[in-house]
Design an enzyme around this catalytic site. Sequence first.
Site, PDB file in Angstrom:
ATOM      1  N   GLY A 155       0.838  -1.189   0.000  1.00  0.00           N
ATOM      2  CA  GLY A 155       0.000   0.000   0.000  1.00  0.00           C
ATOM      3  C   GLY A 155       0.872   1.237   0.000  1.00  0.00           C
ATOM      4  O   GLY A 155       2.043   1.187   0.395  1.00  0.00           O
TER       5      GLY A 155
ATOM      6  N   GLN B 171       3.125   9.831   1.385  1.00  0.00           N
ATOM      7  CA  GLN B 171       4.391   9.085   1.454  1.00  0.00           C
ATOM      8  C   GLN B 171       5.325   9.406   0.287  1.00  0.00           C
ATOM      9  O   GLN B 171       6.504   9.053   0.337  1.00  0.00           O
ATOM     10  CB  GLN B 171       4.129   7.583   1.494  1.00  0.00           C
ATOM     11  CG  GLN B 171       3.491   7.135   2.792  1.00  0.00           C
ATOM     12  CD  GLN B 171       3.313   5.639   2.802  1.00  0.00           C
ATOM     13  OE1 GLN B 171       2.300   5.129   2.342  1.00  0.00           O
ATOM     14  NE2 GLN B 171       4.317   4.940   3.303  1.00  0.00           N
TER      15      GLN B 171
ATOM     16  N   CYS C 255       6.043  -0.106   7.420  1.00  0.00           N
ATOM     17  CA  CYS C 255       5.727   1.076   6.630  1.00  0.00           C
ATOM     18  C   CYS C 255       6.933   1.459   5.793  1.00  0.00           C
ATOM     19  O   CYS C 255       8.055   1.505   6.308  1.00  0.00           O
ATOM     20  CB  CYS C 255       5.340   2.222   7.563  1.00  0.00           C
ATOM     21  SG  CYS C 255       4.835   3.720   6.695  1.00  0.00           S
TER      22      CYS C 255
ATOM     23  N   HIS D  14      -4.352   1.292   7.361  1.00  0.00           N
ATOM     24  CA  HIS D  14      -3.002   1.854   7.469  1.00  0.00           C
ATOM     25  C   HIS D  14      -2.844   3.037   6.508  1.00  0.00           C
ATOM     26  O   HIS D  14      -2.365   4.106   6.903  1.00  0.00           O
ATOM     27  CB  HIS D  14      -1.974   0.757   7.160  1.00  0.00           C
ATOM     28  CG  HIS D  14      -0.553   1.208   7.198  1.00  0.00           C
ATOM     29  ND1 HIS D  14       0.306   0.835   8.200  1.00  0.00           N
ATOM     30  CD2 HIS D  14       0.163   1.979   6.349  1.00  0.00           C
ATOM     31  CE1 HIS D  14       1.495   1.375   7.966  1.00  0.00           C
ATOM     32  NE2 HIS D  14       1.438   2.061   6.839  1.00  0.00           N
ATOM     33  N   GLU D  15      -3.266   2.854   5.253  1.00  0.00           N
ATOM     34  CA  GLU D  15      -3.098   3.916   4.259  1.00  0.00           C
ATOM     35  C   GLU D  15      -4.011   5.103   4.547  1.00  0.00           C
ATOM     36  O   GLU D  15      -3.601   6.261   4.382  1.00  0.00           O
ATOM     37  CB  GLU D  15      -3.334   3.380   2.845  1.00  0.00           C
ATOM     38  CG  GLU D  15      -2.382   2.286   2.420  1.00  0.00           C
ATOM     39  CD  GLU D  15      -0.914   2.554   2.707  1.00  0.00           C
ATOM     40  OE1 GLU D  15      -0.476   3.727   2.649  1.00  0.00           O
ATOM     41  OE2 GLU D  15      -0.185   1.592   2.997  1.00  0.00           O
TER      42      GLU D  15
ATOM     43  N   HIS E  50      -2.517   7.320   7.046  1.00  0.00           N
ATOM     44  CA  HIS E  50      -1.524   8.235   6.467  1.00  0.00           C
ATOM     45  C   HIS E  50      -2.175   9.534   5.998  1.00  0.00           C
ATOM     46  O   HIS E  50      -1.577  10.607   6.109  1.00  0.00           O
ATOM     47  CB  HIS E  50      -0.811   7.589   5.275  1.00  0.00           C
ATOM     48  CG  HIS E  50       0.393   6.790   5.637  1.00  0.00           C
ATOM     49  ND1 HIS E  50       1.499   7.336   6.249  1.00  0.00           N
ATOM     50  CD2 HIS E  50       0.671   5.479   5.452  1.00  0.00           C
ATOM     51  CE1 HIS E  50       2.409   6.400   6.424  1.00  0.00           C
ATOM     52  NE2 HIS E  50       1.930   5.251   5.960  1.00  0.00           N
TER      53      HIS E  50
END
Length: 161
Positions: free
Chosen positions: A46, A51, A90, A132-133, A136
């Site tokens: 992902g 990021q 990550c 998780h994404e 972010h």
Amino acid sequence: MSIRLIVKEPDPVLREVAKEVTKFNDNLKKLLKDMAETMYDAQGVGLAAPQIGISKRVIVVDVGDENGLVEMVNPVIVEQEGEQLGPEGCLSIPNLNGDVLRADRIVVEGQNSSGEKLTVNASGYFARAFQHEIDHLNGILFTDLAESVYDISDRPRKGGE
């Protein structure tokens, strides 16, 4: 398409709340393709736009199952149930993993690259990657949520989110 540089913690963009996408155009499509290529090159599952230094609400997820690559713009978790505790890594925090408690099943609503509504039902590892994404996009890192964090620098990397 091109591979982008993945920013690392403590880059401030990783702590920003990403901006909603309002323009669905060729630039967005290129961003999504670049993000997927960057994720695959880094052996991740992902990637969120922050990021790669872009504060926009855009993610790509591919956990290597039958769902394949999912590109989502402006994702929002609208339903969640159950719990799962499991390891996460990550691409923006190399050499660390942590055990994070997540919902086991989620429904995510967002848009595709053309602005059309997209709904994803996810469970297990697929759901973990989405959560998780999306974190972010809200300036949250897995280390903020982890029950424990451990160094994996002496182990071969199998991928991460």
